[in-house]
Motif scaffolding. Sequence first.
Motif, PDB file in Angstrom:
ATOM      1  N   UNK A 314      50.832  20.612  32.737  1.00  0.00           N
ATOM      2  CA  UNK A 314      50.756  21.495  31.577  1.00  0.00           C
ATOM      3  C   UNK A 314      49.623  21.092  30.644  1.00  0.00           C
ATOM      4  N   UNK A 315      49.323  19.831  30.629  1.00  0.00           N
ATOM      5  CA  UNK A 315      48.246  19.360  29.754  1.00  0.00           C
ATOM      6  C   UNK A 315      46.897  19.378  30.451  1.00  0.00           C
ATOM      7  N   UNK A 316      46.861  19.897  31.628  1.00  0.00           N
ATOM      8  CA  UNK A 316      45.573  20.082  32.298  1.00  0.00           C
ATOM      9  C   UNK A 316      45.166  18.952  33.201  1.00  0.00           C
ATOM     10  N   UNK A 317      45.990  17.918  33.326  1.00  0.00           N
ATOM     11  CA  UNK A 317      45.552  16.782  34.128  1.00  0.00           C
ATOM     12  C   UNK A 317      46.186  16.723  35.497  1.00  0.00           C
ATOM     13  N   UNK A 318      47.019  17.684  35.821  1.00  0.00           N
ATOM     14  CA  UNK A 318      47.812  17.542  37.035  1.00  0.00           C
ATOM     15  C   UNK A 318      47.566  18.555  38.109  1.00  0.00           C
ATOM     16  N   UNK A 319      48.642  18.939  38.741  1.00  0.00           N
ATOM     17  CA  UNK A 319      48.509  19.670  39.999  1.00  0.00           C
ATOM     18  C   UNK A 319      48.635  21.187  39.903  1.00  0.00           C
ATOM     19  N   UNK A 320      48.504  21.786  38.716  1.00  0.00           N
ATOM     20  CA  UNK A 320      48.422  23.249  38.686  1.00  0.00           C
ATOM     21  C   UNK A 320      47.187  23.613  39.479  1.00  0.00           C
ATOM     22  N   UNK A 321      47.260  24.622  40.319  1.00  0.00           N
ATOM     23  CA  UNK A 321      46.081  25.055  41.077  1.00  0.00           C
ATOM     24  C   UNK A 321      44.927  25.231  40.096  1.00  0.00           C
ATOM     25  N   UNK A 322      43.814  24.577  40.345  1.00  0.00           N
ATOM     26  CA  UNK A 322      42.699  24.623  39.397  1.00  0.00           C
ATOM     27  C   UNK A 322      42.014  25.994  39.457  1.00  0.00           C
ATOM     28  N   UNK A 323      42.241  26.709  40.560  1.00  0.00           N
ATOM     29  CA  UNK A 323      41.557  27.987  40.752  1.00  0.00           C
ATOM     30  C   UNK A 323      42.550  28.972  41.364  1.00  0.00           C
ATOM     31  N   UNK A 324      42.798  30.081  40.659  1.00  0.00           N
ATOM     32  CA  UNK A 324      43.689  31.107  41.194  1.00  0.00           C
ATOM     33  C   UNK A 324      42.839  32.333  41.512  1.00  0.00           C
ATOM     34  N   UNK A 325      42.781  32.700  42.768  1.00  0.00           N
ATOM     35  CA  UNK A 325      41.915  33.799  43.220  1.00  0.00           C
ATOM     36  C   UNK A 325      42.620  35.145  43.098  1.00  0.00           C
ATOM     37  N   UNK A 326      41.808  36.195  43.148  1.00  0.00           N
ATOM     38  CA  UNK A 326      42.328  37.552  43.037  1.00  0.00           C
ATOM     39  C   UNK A 326      41.944  38.287  44.326  1.00  0.00           C
ATOM     40  N   UNK A 327      42.886  39.055  44.872  1.00  0.00           N
ATOM     41  CA  UNK A 327      42.602  39.774  46.124  1.00  0.00           C
ATOM     42  C   UNK A 327      41.736  41.019  45.842  1.00  0.00           C
ATOM     43  N   UNK A 328      40.662  41.154  46.593  1.00  0.00           N
ATOM     44  CA  UNK A 328      39.740  42.281  46.363  1.00  0.00           C
ATOM     45  C   UNK A 328      39.157  42.834  47.665  1.00  0.00           C
ATOM     46  N   UNK A 329      38.705  44.104  47.628  1.00  0.00           N
ATOM     47  CA  UNK A 329      38.127  44.727  48.828  1.00  0.00           C
ATOM     48  C   UNK A 329      36.819  45.461  48.484  1.00  0.00           C
ATOM     49  N   UNK A 330      36.250  46.132  49.498  1.00  0.00           N
ATOM     50  CA  UNK A 330      34.986  46.871  49.313  1.00  0.00           C
ATOM     51  C   UNK A 330      35.255  48.352  49.591  1.00  0.00           C
ATOM     52  N   UNK A 331      34.720  49.228  48.752  1.00  0.00           N
ATOM     53  CA  UNK A 331      34.891  50.675  48.965  1.00  0.00           C
ATOM     54  C   UNK A 331      33.524  51.326  49.107  1.00  0.00           C
ATOM     55  N   UNK A 332      33.408  52.290  50.036  1.00  0.00           N
ATOM     56  CA  UNK A 332      32.172  53.075  50.058  1.00  0.00           C
ATOM     57  C   UNK A 332      32.500  54.564  50.151  1.00  0.00           C
ATOM     58  N   UNK A 333      31.475  55.396  50.363  1.00  0.00           N
ATOM     59  CA  UNK A 333      31.697  56.847  50.317  1.00  0.00           C
ATOM     60  C   UNK A 333      32.707  57.318  51.368  1.00  0.00           C
ATOM     61  N   UNK A 334      32.845  56.556  52.455  1.00  0.00           N
ATOM     62  CA  UNK A 334      33.732  56.999  53.535  1.00  0.00           C
ATOM     63  C   UNK A 334      35.203  57.063  53.097  1.00  0.00           C
ATOM     64  N   UNK A 335      35.578  56.339  52.032  1.00  0.00           N
ATOM     65  CA  UNK A 335      36.985  56.348  51.588  1.00  0.00           C
ATOM     66  C   UNK A 335      37.147  56.880  50.165  1.00  0.00           C
ATOM     67  N   UNK A 336      36.024  57.194  49.514  1.00  0.00           N
ATOM     68  CA  UNK A 336      36.060  57.516  48.079  1.00  0.00           C
ATOM     69  C   UNK A 336      36.953  58.729  47.767  1.00  0.00           C
ATOM     70  N   UNK A 337      36.798  59.799  48.544  1.00  0.00           N
ATOM     71  CA  UNK A 337      37.562  61.035  48.279  1.00  0.00           C
ATOM     72  C   UNK A 337      39.062  60.794  48.428  1.00  0.00           C
ATOM     73  N   UNK A 338      39.388  60.085  49.476  1.00  0.00           N
ATOM     74  CA  UNK A 338      40.802  59.828  49.789  1.00  0.00           C
ATOM     75  C   UNK A 338      41.463  58.953  48.714  1.00  0.00           C
TER      76      UNK A 338
END
Length: 345
Positions: A314-338
């Motif tokens: 809790x004080x920043x010195x321990x085992x909390x995951x130092x980096x929490x990622x976010x799930x992301x994807x790529x979109x192009x024109x082939x899926x834009x309308x849908x």
Amino acid sequence: MKNIPFAILCIVLAACCAILPSCNKPAETTAKKITIGFSQIGSESDWSAANSLSVKGAAEKRGIDLRFADGQQKQENQIKALRSFIDQKVDLIAFSPVVETGWQTVLEEIKKAGIPVILTDRGVDVTDSSLYVTFIGSDFTEEGRRAAKWFVENTKGDLKVFELRGTPGASCAVDRKTGFEAVIADHPRIKILKSQDGNFERGKGKEVMEAFLKTPEGKDFNALYAHNDDMALGAIQAMKEAGLKPGKDIKIVSVDAVKAAFEAMVDGELNCTVECNPQLGPQLFDIVEAVLAAKTLPADATKHKLLKPAILEALGGGAFEKRVMVHEVVYDQSVAKELIGTRKY
Ligand code: AHR
């Protein structure tokens, strides 16, 4: 129990409540509201607006007292806000740093005040990583790589790219450039012809593109890589006003995946957008609650072998995951309308 007269039972219960004071108070008044200071970068883009809504909405849902400060894209405003959160004795500080450097001193002040810090969205460059508990945000280098990969996989021939960079010194601007350049290094047909700052703003993206189109290089490029959708949308406007066909004459990839980018893809004016998810609120407050739960363990819990790491975390010195990622994807024109109907921001 059956034989004890009701009146006696009431007297016994009343006596118990007199001894235990919390018995007399309704539950709401005894539970202390969590107070969080949140320093936002600003409202420079649709992404930021969605991010602010997500943070405010998640705090409200959990009954958290959120002190929200808009830094208007200025580090000095953010530092002022962080110091005011120390004065307000908030339980925890979360912030999205506009630039990477220059945070060490204020983070040390916060640590001295015993307030845990969570970074959201963008990272900081500090020598002591115990100055914050964790960092929740996107992998900006990967976003840059994904943008370049779209060009590699969906274009042919020589590509002369104009790059519209985000705010100078911002981790997302630095990393999106690094990731993009790493991929095109293996594809000599793709070169960055010119690279300029657009500060992540739509107006600035338009202005910079207008000026670029008037230069000799502006007559000789066929691709645009913009570090966010807003700048790409501004640049698209400038191209149309100059008689160009964005999305056709000029292939365009940007980052964020805001609704306006989907509209531009449906109109055939933007080719691809790499997602950068702004909806960090729920994830942020899950971690806030975990950190504060660990911090409020009784003092003698530190003697207990199993509980000690939680306090250190809790004080920043321990085992909390130092980096929490976010799930992301790529979109192009082939899926834009849908998919356009499903976009919330
Ligand atoms: O930090 C995230 C970035 O900042 C987004 O890509 C951009 O739109 C915002 O201004």
